[in-house]
Motif scaffolding. Sequence first.
Motif, mmCIF file in Angstrom:
data_model
loop_
_atom_site.group_PDB
_atom_site.id
_atom_site.type_symbol
_atom_site.label_atom_id
_atom_site.label_comp_id
_atom_site.label_asym_id
_atom_site.label_seq_id
_atom_site.Cartn_x
_atom_site.Cartn_y
_atom_site.Cartn_z
ATOM 1 N N ARG A 143 69.904 54.886 26.423
ATOM 2 C CA ARG A 143 70.871 55.521 27.326
ATOM 3 C C ARG A 143 71.372 54.522 28.365
ATOM 4 O O ARG A 143 72.563 54.480 28.678
ATOM 5 C CB ARG A 143 70.220 56.723 28.026
ATOM 6 C CG ARG A 143 71.154 57.491 28.960
ATOM 7 C CD ARG A 143 70.450 58.760 29.437
ATOM 8 N NE ARG A 143 69.284 58.445 30.226
ATOM 9 C CZ ARG A 143 69.287 58.295 31.546
ATOM 10 N NH1 ARG A 143 70.421 58.414 32.225
ATOM 11 N NH2 ARG A 143 68.176 58.032 32.199
ATOM 12 N N HIS A 144 70.471 53.715 28.896
ATOM 13 C CA HIS A 144 70.863 52.697 29.865
ATOM 14 C C HIS A 144 71.795 51.668 29.220
ATOM 15 O O HIS A 144 72.725 51.172 29.877
ATOM 16 C CB HIS A 144 69.630 51.983 30.426
ATOM 17 C CG HIS A 144 68.954 52.722 31.525
ATOM 18 N ND1 HIS A 144 68.166 53.829 31.297
ATOM 19 C CD2 HIS A 144 68.951 52.530 32.876
ATOM 20 C CE1 HIS A 144 67.695 54.282 32.455
ATOM 21 N NE2 HIS A 144 68.163 53.518 33.420
ATOM 22 N N ASN A 229 68.037 54.726 39.745
ATOM 23 C CA ASN A 229 67.607 56.024 39.212
ATOM 24 C C ASN A 229 68.826 56.828 38.780
ATOM 25 O O ASN A 229 69.967 56.394 38.934
ATOM 26 C CB ASN A 229 66.761 56.795 40.239
ATOM 27 C CG ASN A 229 67.506 57.035 41.549
ATOM 28 O OD1 ASN A 229 68.698 57.336 41.555
ATOM 29 N ND2 ASN A 229 66.797 56.885 42.671
ATOM 30 N N GLN A 230 68.594 58.024 38.259
ATOM 31 C CA GLN A 230 69.684 58.802 37.676
ATOM 32 C C GLN A 230 70.771 59.165 38.690
ATOM 33 O O GLN A 230 71.965 59.064 38.408
ATOM 34 C CB GLN A 230 69.125 60.082 37.042
ATOM 35 C CG GLN A 230 70.154 60.866 36.237
ATOM 36 C CD GLN A 230 69.527 61.987 35.441
ATOM 37 O OE1 GLN A 230 68.316 62.133 35.403
ATOM 38 N NE2 GLN A 230 70.353 62.799 34.797
ATOM 39 N N SER A 231 70.358 59.591 39.878
ATOM 40 C CA SER A 231 71.345 59.979 40.893
ATOM 41 C C SER A 231 72.145 58.775 41.373
ATOM 42 O O SER A 231 73.355 58.871 41.622
ATOM 43 C CB SER A 231 70.649 60.652 42.083
ATOM 44 O OG SER A 231 69.735 59.765 42.707
ATOM 45 N N MET A 233 72.834 56.090 39.586
ATOM 46 C CA MET A 233 73.760 55.715 38.514
ATOM 47 C C MET A 233 74.980 56.624 38.512
ATOM 48 O O MET A 233 76.110 56.154 38.371
ATOM 49 C CB MET A 233 73.041 55.773 37.155
ATOM 50 C CG MET A 233 72.044 54.657 36.938
ATOM 51 S SD MET A 233 71.423 54.558 35.241
ATOM 52 C CE MET A 233 70.453 56.065 35.146
ATOM 53 N N LYS A 234 74.757 57.928 38.671
ATOM 54 C CA LYS A 234 75.871 58.877 38.688
ATOM 55 C C LYS A 234 76.815 58.580 39.852
ATOM 56 O O LYS A 234 78.044 58.553 39.689
ATOM 57 C CB LYS A 234 75.334 60.301 38.800
ATOM 58 C CG LYS A 234 76.406 61.377 38.775
ATOM 59 C CD LYS A 234 75.795 62.762 38.850
ATOM 60 C CE LYS A 234 76.882 63.839 38.852
ATOM 61 N NZ LYS A 234 76.279 65.206 38.942
#
Length: 267
Positions: A143-144, A229-231, A233-234
Amino acid sequence: MKKYVSFFRLRFTMGLQYRSAALGGIITQFTWGLIQIMIFQAFYRTDPSAFPMSFSATASYLWLQQAFLAFFAVWMMENEIFDSIVNGDIAYELCRPVSIYHMWYSRSIAARLSRAVLRCFPILLIAAFVPAPYGLCAPADLRHFFLFLATLVLGLSVTVSFCMLVYVLTFFTISPQGLRMVFVSATDFFAGALIPLPFFPEKMQKVMELLPFASMQNVALRIYGGSMNQSEMKRAVLLQLFWLAVITAAGQILCKTAQKRVTVQGG
């Protein structure tokens, strides 16, 4: 649209002809990447836990930075465009039934892609075989990796839009040298070209991440190493889209204004 694709194809094909320059660039960028890694290693030896990124992630960041230098180096602007504005050859461009903004944009994308195609694969291949933790590590996960590719394209687009803004601002100056010096220096510092943004003090880093410079190379290279982290990246991807839209719109508006006011001296 076909005419801009033609400009892109011609410029891309022309850029692939400079193989000797590409070989020199590969040697230079690989050597510079090794030097940077050795410098960072000296700092990591003091206290590895004091740094926001692992040494392996930092090494990967630096290798990717060198491999895709042509994507993000603002100083790699086209002298032909600056010369055409300064010496009056822009008059010939204005006579064409095309948008000079879109024409220059397609040419700039093609020039950067052709340079990157010739240089990135040898650097990435050699860096992958450099022993750990000095070499290029694998992405955090699949995914990354796909997000890295998407943000790499977005970062390239933001960089080209930013360079287009510098080209257009040249219409309003006597010489482009001052503009180039200011914008190139600011970009190298705030985009993480000299020091990755996580190494800056936390408060300063938060401000720098909101600037358009951080939407260039910083996002893609950090996503690859898994230091976001995910947040984060978003948020970074949304900022890339935001700055791409804002800078491109600003460049087009200024270009239309400049075309109405441009005066070509001589005959």
